[in-house]
Design a protein around this motif. Structure first.
Motif, PDB file in Angstrom:
ATOM      1  N   ALA A   1      79.222  62.800   9.833  1.00  0.00           N
ATOM      2  CA  ALA A   1      80.364  61.988   9.429  1.00  0.00           C
ATOM      3  C   ALA A   1      81.230  62.734   8.415  1.00  0.00           C
ATOM      4  N   PHE A   2      80.602  63.476   7.505  1.00  0.00           N
ATOM      5  CA  PHE A   2      81.359  64.279   6.540  1.00  0.00           C
ATOM      6  C   PHE A   2      82.174  65.353   7.249  1.00  0.00           C
ATOM      7  N   ALA A   3      81.557  66.050   8.179  1.00  0.00           N
ATOM      8  CA  ALA A   3      82.280  67.099   8.913  1.00  0.00           C
ATOM      9  C   ALA A   3      83.451  66.520   9.693  1.00  0.00           C
ATOM     10  N   ARG A   4      83.268  65.337  10.283  1.00  0.00           N
ATOM     11  CA  ARG A   4      84.350  64.697  11.033  1.00  0.00           C
ATOM     12  C   ARG A   4      85.461  64.257  10.090  1.00  0.00           C
ATOM     13  N   GLU A   5      85.122  63.615   8.977  1.00  0.00           N
ATOM     14  CA  GLU A   5      86.143  63.099   8.057  1.00  0.00           C
ATOM     15  C   GLU A   5      86.984  64.225   7.478  1.00  0.00           C
ATOM     16  N   HIS A   6      86.354  65.362   7.214  1.00  0.00           N
ATOM     17  CA  HIS A   6      87.070  66.497   6.611  1.00  0.00           C
ATOM     18  C   HIS A   6      87.600  67.471   7.657  1.00  0.00           C
ATOM     19  N   GLN A   7      87.465  67.103   8.924  1.00  0.00           N
ATOM     20  CA  GLN A   7      88.018  67.895  10.029  1.00  0.00           C
ATOM     21  C   GLN A   7      87.602  69.368   9.931  1.00  0.00           C
ATOM     22  N   LEU A   8      86.297  69.559   9.782  1.00  0.00           N
ATOM     23  CA  LEU A   8      85.765  70.911   9.633  1.00  0.00           C
ATOM     24  C   LEU A   8      85.573  71.616  10.967  1.00  0.00           C
ATOM     25  N   GLY A   9      85.676  70.889  12.053  1.00  0.00           N
ATOM     26  CA  GLY A   9      85.517  71.460  13.381  1.00  0.00           C
ATOM     27  C   GLY A   9      85.916  70.449  14.428  1.00  0.00           C
ATOM     28  N   ARG A  10      85.783  70.833  15.680  1.00  0.00           N
ATOM     29  CA  ARG A  10      86.132  69.936  16.786  1.00  0.00           C
ATOM     30  C   ARG A  10      84.895  69.200  17.265  1.00  0.00           C
ATOM     31  N   ALA A  11      85.058  67.900  17.433  1.00  0.00           N
ATOM     32  CA  ALA A  11      83.970  67.094  17.987  1.00  0.00           C
ATOM     33  C   ALA A  11      84.021  67.151  19.506  1.00  0.00           C
ATOM     34  N   ALA A  12      82.907  66.884  20.155  1.00  0.00           N
ATOM     35  CA  ALA A  12      82.885  66.788  21.613  1.00  0.00           C
ATOM     36  C   ALA A  12      83.817  65.657  22.052  1.00  0.00           C
ATOM     37  N   PRO A  13      84.502  65.819  23.192  1.00  0.00           N
ATOM     38  CA  PRO A  13      85.487  64.817  23.621  1.00  0.00           C
ATOM     39  C   PRO A  13      84.917  63.407  23.733  1.00  0.00           C
ATOM     40  N   ASP A  14      83.672  63.270  24.137  1.00  0.00           N
ATOM     41  CA  ASP A  14      83.074  61.944  24.327  1.00  0.00           C
ATOM     42  C   ASP A  14      82.079  61.604  23.228  1.00  0.00           C
ATOM     43  N   ALA A  15      82.198  62.267  22.059  1.00  0.00           N
ATOM     44  CA  ALA A  15      81.196  62.105  21.006  1.00  0.00           C
ATOM     45  C   ALA A  15      81.112  60.669  20.506  1.00  0.00           C
TER      46      ALA A  15
END
Length: 337
Positions: free
Chosen positions: A209-223
């Motif tokens: 959740a931290f990595a997603r909130e801070h946009q540290l990388g790309r998530a899988a399209p259907d994550a």
């Protein structure tokens, strides 16, 4: 014969062994939460094995159990209150069920540590290639449902376990990004942030959740869809990381591995375990590629004491049965005492 048990909040593993034999004569996995006490669970285990005519209960000569919860009392007189079950476990009561044979009750992390130390070298992954094995105290850190930490003091003849609740110590950031992680976790936890919040099963979801909130990388399209449908979100995060399909999952696992190394290093500085530091448990096996990449760097990042820690063996023992192995070792010690 000896009886060994790994008593968890969700599942308990029970097995009977012959002394000196690492292969069990009989083993059962029972759902702990469906029983009101360890005594009730053991009675069910007894009915099963005697119905199959596999083991005669009266032939059990010693027993030991690793229990998830704090344990108090002298050896052979221990009482434990389980963390995730409404149980009070008494060595004396269990001994009565087993016709007054010697019984030991220890914290589950103590059992895991004994199992790790008994592991053959081929089952260990060495993370510190420059270590020199001098012998002495041993430290164990085990991420699981929580974060277990223990020390095994060597008195010159044997190892004496010293359990702890060190996993609940304050998380300390080591760089600017981890400063941001601490602030994120304070909001998420509503205050105090322990190492256990990050270095446990649920830690993967928090780090993701931290990595997603801070946009540290790309998530899988259907994550998002997969996470919402997952029975175990944390396991899904580790699988997406290992497969390489989700950059945020990989970042989460890298943070997990490095912070685990940092806390293992903290434990090592406090206890000076020149006999080695063991990272133990099933979770370590699921993210082993990330531990190989990141954990030693976190372990050694101690300023003036980097050289000192560089001498210490750092092993991963990822076998899922370490608690049962440790309980077996302890029961055998009681038999031979």
């Amino acid at each position: 014969m000896i009886l060994a048990g790994d008593i968890g909040g969700t599942r308990s593993r029970l097995a009977v062994f012959r002394p000196g034999d690492q292969r069990s004569l009989v083993e059962r996995h029972l759902p702990s939460a469906e029983y009101d006490s360890l005594s009730e669970l053991l009675a069910d285990f007894r009915r099963e094995i005697e119905a199959d005519r596999q083991i005669e209960w009266q032939n059990i000569d010693a027993a030991a159990f690793g229990v998830a919860g704090p344990v108090a009392g002298r050896p052979g007189e221990e009482v434990a209150r389980t963390t995730n079950l409404p149980w009070t476990v008494s060595a004396a009561r269990v001994g009565e069920l087993l016709a007054d044979v010697p019984v030991r009750i220890v914290n589950d992390l103590v059992a895991v540590g004994l199992g790790a130390m008994a592991s053959p070298v081929r089952r260990r992954e060495a993370l510190n290639p420059d270590a020199t094995f001098d012998g002495g105290h041993v430290a164990v850190i085990a991420p699981g449902t929580g974060l277990g930490e223990a020390v095994f003091h060597h008195d010159g003849h044997r190892f004496l376990p010293m359990p702890s609740e060190g996993g609940h110590c304050d998380f300390a950031p080591n760089n600017a990004r981890e400063d941001e992680l601490l602030a994120f976790m304070r909001r998420r936890c509503g205050g105090h942030v322990s190492y256990e919040r990050l270095l446990s099963g649920d830690g993967f979801s928090a780090l993701y959740a931290f990595a997603r909130e801070h946009q540290l990388g790309r998530a899988a399209p259907d994550a998002d869809r997969r996470l919402s449908e997952a029975e175990d979100r944390n396991a899904l995060v580790t699988r997406m990381a290992i497969s390489g399909e989700d950059e945020c999952a990989q970042i989460a696992c890298r943070y997990f591995a490095r912070i685990l190394g940092a806390e293992a290093g903290n434990l090592a500085l406090k206890t000076l375990p020149f006999g080695g530091v063991f990272i133990a448990g099933d979770i370590a096996g699921h993210v082993l590629p990330f531990l190989r990449e990141e954990t030693l760097a976190g372990f050694l990042d101690k300023g003036r004491f980097t050289t000192l820690l560089g001498r210490m063996p750092l092993w991963v023992v990822a076998a899922p049965d370490l608690g049962l192995v440790g309980a077996r070792e302890l029961a055998e010690q009681e038999l031979n005492a």
